[in-house]
Design an enzyme around this catalytic site. Structure first.
Site, PDB file in Angstrom:
ATOM      1  N   THR A 166       7.672  -4.762   0.271  1.00  0.00           N
ATOM      2  CA  THR A 166       7.364  -6.155   0.599  1.00  0.00           C
ATOM      3  C   THR A 166       8.048  -6.959  -0.474  1.00  0.00           C
ATOM      4  OG1 THR A 166       5.175  -5.672   1.525  1.00  0.00           O
ATOM      5  CG2 THR A 166       5.438  -7.849   0.581  1.00  0.00           C
ATOM      6  N   ARG A 194      -0.752  -4.127  13.828  1.00  0.00           N
ATOM      7  CA  ARG A 194      -1.432  -4.035  12.528  1.00  0.00           C
ATOM      8  C   ARG A 194      -0.899  -5.124  11.573  1.00  0.00           C
ATOM      9  NH1 ARG A 194       0.796  -3.314   7.123  1.00  0.00           N
ATOM     10  NH2 ARG A 194      -0.795  -2.371   5.831  1.00  0.00           N
ATOM     11  N   GLY A 196      -0.944  -6.366   7.563  1.00  0.00           N
ATOM     12  CA  GLY A 196      -1.282  -5.963   6.204  1.00  0.00           C
ATOM     13  C   GLY A 196      -1.798  -7.155   5.422  1.00  0.00           C
ATOM     14  N   ASP A 197      -1.710  -7.053   4.117  1.00  0.00           N
ATOM     15  CA  ASP A 197      -2.194  -8.125   3.239  1.00  0.00           C
ATOM     16  C   ASP A 197      -1.215  -9.293   3.119  1.00  0.00           C
ATOM     17  OD1 ASP A 197      -0.394  -6.317   1.991  1.00  0.00           O
ATOM     18  OD2 ASP A 197      -0.985  -7.042   0.018  1.00  0.00           O
ATOM     19  N   THR A 217       2.168  -6.096  -3.381  1.00  0.00           N
ATOM     20  CA  THR A 217       2.838  -5.159  -2.485  1.00  0.00           C
ATOM     21  C   THR A 217       2.047  -3.864  -2.571  1.00  0.00           C
ATOM     22  OG1 THR A 217       4.312  -4.224  -4.141  1.00  0.00           O
ATOM     23  CG2 THR A 217       5.105  -6.163  -2.994  1.00  0.00           C
ATOM     24  N   GLY A 218       2.244  -3.011  -1.593  1.00  0.00           N
ATOM     25  CA  GLY A 218       1.512  -1.756  -1.602  1.00  0.00           C
ATOM     26  C   GLY A 218       0.666  -1.629  -0.357  1.00  0.00           C
ATOM     27  N   GLY A 220      -1.608  -2.556   2.000  1.00  0.00           N
ATOM     28  CA  GLY A 220      -2.247  -3.837   2.249  1.00  0.00           C
ATOM     29  C   GLY A 220      -3.713  -3.748   2.615  1.00  0.00           C
TER      30      GLY A 220
HETATM   31  N1  ASP Z   1       1.665  -4.702   1.558  1.00  0.00           N
HETATM   32  C1  ASP Z   1       2.444  -4.442   2.725  1.00  0.00           C
HETATM   33  C2  ASP Z   1       1.557  -4.156   3.878  1.00  0.00           C
HETATM   34  O1  ASP Z   1       0.527  -3.536   3.691  1.00  0.00           O
HETATM   35  C3  ASP Z   1       3.405  -3.333   2.607  1.00  0.00           C
HETATM   36  C4  ASP Z   1       3.891  -2.989   1.255  1.00  0.00           C
HETATM   37  O2  ASP Z   1       3.950  -3.820   0.378  1.00  0.00           O
HETATM   38  O3  ASP Z   1       4.242  -1.861   1.007  1.00  0.00           O
HETATM   39  O4  ASP Z   1       1.925  -4.500   4.969  1.00  0.00           O
END
Ligand code: ASP
Length: 311
Positions: A166, A194, A196-197, A217-218, A220
């Site tokens: 992200t 879906r 995410g955050d 990021t990560g 979510g």
């Molecule tokens: N945070 C993002 C999500 O969950 C994806 C990511 O940052 O890896 O959609």
């Protein structure tokens, strides 16, 4: 003035600083920087070239927030438009709403004059197809329900190199105005629809010029459940320094009971222009650039080991 971004924001950070040097606002800077990441075909986690969902469709999410007014705009599960960050900005500016998803967001984008485009690149399609093989998706017995097969992909997606990514941008100008933005193609192989955050204000993105800003990021799902970006800003509001605020927000994730626990990264900026970033990956980095730098600098994030307190 300063712009802070996730490491993949490097391709847009100079442009973002340039915008503010020419008198543009932090919102203009965040949008300009993120647009360049959305157009970077080598980045398989954002915009065009992003990895598709389970059904093979690229579905984009983005949000933007003005730290002076706490106005925000967001779009989720958008197909066929390269710059969801710009659509999110138009939602913030043109509508009495904050968040549009799917066909409504696409209809609005068309009305605002955004050009539809094909987001799926051959390379992203190939990585997507390989995921089914690598995860043994096809080897699950026929009698196993589709959703259970999908769990194999989800388990593979625990590896941040494979499925996550992200872009985060936070900008502060010389007058104390702040803005932040996030854009993503989300969790690769995700279930269609879906979110995410990244497009969820307070989860993956939040700023308040009086205190600071944060973006994630990560995985979510974790940031949504812990309201992570908002937590960083609330800890700043409560008087903590930027380092402590970020570490506390990371530590809050430890309370989540979560099968896929882990995979969280935060970039943050306080109102004085002090940048910081946090990760449960010891090798993660972030970038920032001030108005008097010629090039951005890349620094390690503060490593925060996450141990679930409950299973
Ligand atoms: N945070 C993002 C999500 O969950 C994806 C990511 O940052 O890896 O959609």
């Amino acid at each position: 003035m300063i712009v802070v971004a996730s490491a993949n924001g490097r391709v847009g950070i100079k442009a973002a600083i340039e915008v503010m040097k020419k008198g543009g606002s932090p919102i203009d800077a965040v949008e300009a920087g993120i647009r360049l990441v959305e157009s970077n075909l080598e980045d398989h986690s954002v915009g065009k070239g992003g990895l598709p969902n389970l059904a093979g469709e690229v579905e984009l999410d983005a949000s933007i927030m003005d730290g002076d007014t706490l106005a925000a705009g967001a779009v989720g599960a958008v197909h066929g438009f390269e710059h969801p960050i710009s659509i999110a900005r138009r939602v913030m500016e043109e509508l009495p709403h904050v968040f549009l998803v799917g066909p409504g967001a696409e209809r609005f984008a068309k009305e605002m004059g955004f050009e539809p485009t094909d987001l799926l690149t051959p390379e992203a399609k190939e990585i997507w197809a390989r995921g089914f093989v690598d995860s043994d998706f096809y080897s699950a017995p026929e009698r196993v329900r589709y959703l259970e097969r999908m769990r194999k992909l989800a388990a593979m997606a625990k590896d941040p190199e494979k499925a996550h990514g992200t872009v985060n941008f936070i900008a502060l100008d010389d007058h104390g105005h702040m803005a932040c933005g996030v854009s993503t193609s989300g969790w690769a192989w995700k279930y269609p629809g879906r979110l995410g955050d990244s497009p969820v204000i307070g989860a993956g993105n939040y700023c308040d010029s009086r205190y600071g800003g944060a973006a994630c990021t990560g995985r979510g799902e974790m940031a949504i459940r812990a309201a992570t970006a908002h937590s960083v800003v609330m800890y700043l509001k409560a008087g903590l320094g930027i380092q402590e605020a970020g570490i506390r927000a990371m530590n809050d994730l430890e309370d989540l009971v979560d099968e896929y626990f882990g995979g969280m990264n935060i970039v943050a900026l306080d109102r004085h222009g002090e940048p910081a970033a946090f990760s449960d990956n010891p090798n993660a980095t972030f970038v920032y650039m001030t108005g008097d730098m010629d090039e951005p600098v890349e620094k390690p994030r503060t490593y925060v080991e996450l141990k679930p307190t409950r299973r």
